[in-house]
Motif scaffolding. Structure first.
Motif, PDB file in Angstrom:
ATOM      1  N   ARG A  96      75.978 -14.790 154.308  1.00 50.19           N
ATOM      2  CA  ARG A  96      75.490 -15.903 153.471  1.00 50.19           C
ATOM      3  C   ARG A  96      74.317 -15.451 152.601  1.00 50.19           C
ATOM      4  O   ARG A  96      74.216 -15.847 151.430  1.00 50.19           O
ATOM      5  N   THR A  97      73.442 -14.630 153.153  1.00 51.60           N
ATOM      6  CA  THR A  97      72.319 -14.124 152.363  1.00 51.60           C
ATOM      7  C   THR A  97      72.815 -13.252 151.207  1.00 51.60           C
ATOM      8  O   THR A  97      72.307 -13.332 150.086  1.00 51.60           O
ATOM      9  N   SER A 100      74.203 -15.520 148.561  1.00 50.09           N
ATOM     10  CA  SER A 100      73.104 -16.148 147.828  1.00 50.09           C
ATOM     11  C   SER A 100      72.474 -15.172 146.839  1.00 50.09           C
ATOM     12  O   SER A 100      72.152 -15.535 145.705  1.00 50.09           O
ATOM     13  N   ARG A 104      72.373 -15.546 142.743  1.00 54.95           N
ATOM     14  CA  ARG A 104      71.126 -15.454 141.975  1.00 54.95           C
ATOM     15  C   ARG A 104      71.211 -14.357 140.918  1.00 54.95           C
ATOM     16  O   ARG A 104      70.784 -14.542 139.772  1.00 54.95           O
TER      17      ARG A 104
END
Length: 319
Positions: A96-97, A100, A104
């Motif tokens: 998930r990181t 993300s 970005r």
């Protein structure tokens, strides 16, 4: 399950199985270990290590391997599916990181590319105006002066002046062509269809014929989408003329399903082959990505390359 407990339980399972075999009736060890028994114990330990390595490699670390592959192949200029998020452990949090971070980076890249392309278009318009207004007017004045001088000069000198006049006229035509390429005035004045027809005619040269098929009843497009279609068609035809070795090409613009417009540029050249993407193709992908369009390259109906761009219209754009 967390990565720690996944590996711990795999190791524990291997140890328990090994102990069960040693304590069971199938394997016995004497007080004074015999050679055969030592071979059994060593073989069992080796088998345990091999099984443990395989389990950890293909079960314990499989999620990390999938994530590592996704990180290696991630490309911000292409829309690709994200790696699947499975479970709630550390690997799932890491995935998930990573997603993300990609979101970005894509957002920042899109904003940066939009600013760069906007500045590039503004600079092209400025240069085109200067070429047309300053250099073009200067060369026009030179033409008039040469004509005036040639009309009054002796015959021998008059021929040389008229030759200089023709050279200047050719330079003026070339400057006007460059200015049109930098700033598509036809696109602003007469619309996308006329601009694409003029573009096809411009690339129709000795040895290369570019046909155009522009369907009637195209849904309305906003100015930014029209510019994307024009620039990608321009870049595709430029690459085609320089590198494909084609003799025939076709530019087609047609309506697609659900309020979409489809641009197709195909040729009978040698195709893309295994050649790496150059700046032209990457620039086309960048423009398509910023406008939300889908761009693809493949084999065309005439044996060469086909460039396909699908873009949403004003009616098909999301609210």
């Amino acid at each position: 399950m967390s990565l720690f407990w996944r590996i711990f339980l795999l190791n524990a399972a291997v140890v328990v199985v090994a102990m069960a075999l040693l304590l069971g009736p199938y394997v016995t060890v004497s007080k004074h270990v015999r050679l055969g028994e030592a071979e059994v114990v060593v073989s069992g330990a080796a088998a345990m290590l091999v099984i443990n390595a395989l389990l950890v490699r293909f079960l314990g670390l499989a999620p990390l391997n999938r994530l590592s592959q996704a990180m290696t192949t991630a490309d911000l200029t292409r829309r690709e599916a994200r790696a699947a998020v499975v479970g709630t452990g550390e690997v799932a949090d890491l995935t998930r990181t990573f997603h993300s971070m990609l979101d970005r980076l894509e957002s920042e890249r899109a904003a940066s590319s939009a600013r760069i392309l906007g500045a590039q278009e503004a600079e092209r318009q400025r240069i085109a105006r200067e070429l047309h207004d300053e250099v073009g007017q200067t060369l026009t004045a030179v033409l008039l002066q040469l004509k005036h001088a040639a009309d009054r000069a002796p015959a021998a000198l008059s021929d040389e002046l008229r030759l200089a006049q023709e050279t200047t006229r050719g330079s003026l035509d070339e400057i006007r062509r460059i200015a049109r390429a930098l700033r598509p005035g036809l696109l602003e004045e007469l619309g996308l269809a006329s601009a694409l027809r003029a573009l096809a005619a411009e690339f129709t040269l000795p040895g290369l014929t570019v046909r155009h098929r522009i369907d009637r009843g195209l849904p309305p497009l906003d100015p930014e989408s029209e510019l994307v279609l024009y620039r990608i068609a321009q870049e595709a035809l430029t690459n085609l003329a320089r590198h494909s070795g084609a003799t025939q090409a076709e530019l087609r613009l047609r309506p697609g399903p659900e309020g979409l417009v489809e641009l197709l540029i195909s040729d009978n050249g040698k195709g893309l082959g295994q050649a790496p993407e150059g700046n032209g193709l990457r620039g086309m992908r960048e423009r398509a990505l910023l406008s939300g369009a889908e761009l693809s390259f493949g084999s065309g109906p005439y044996g060469g390359t086909e460039v396909r761009l699908v873009i949403a219209t004003m009616a098909g754009s999301p609210a």
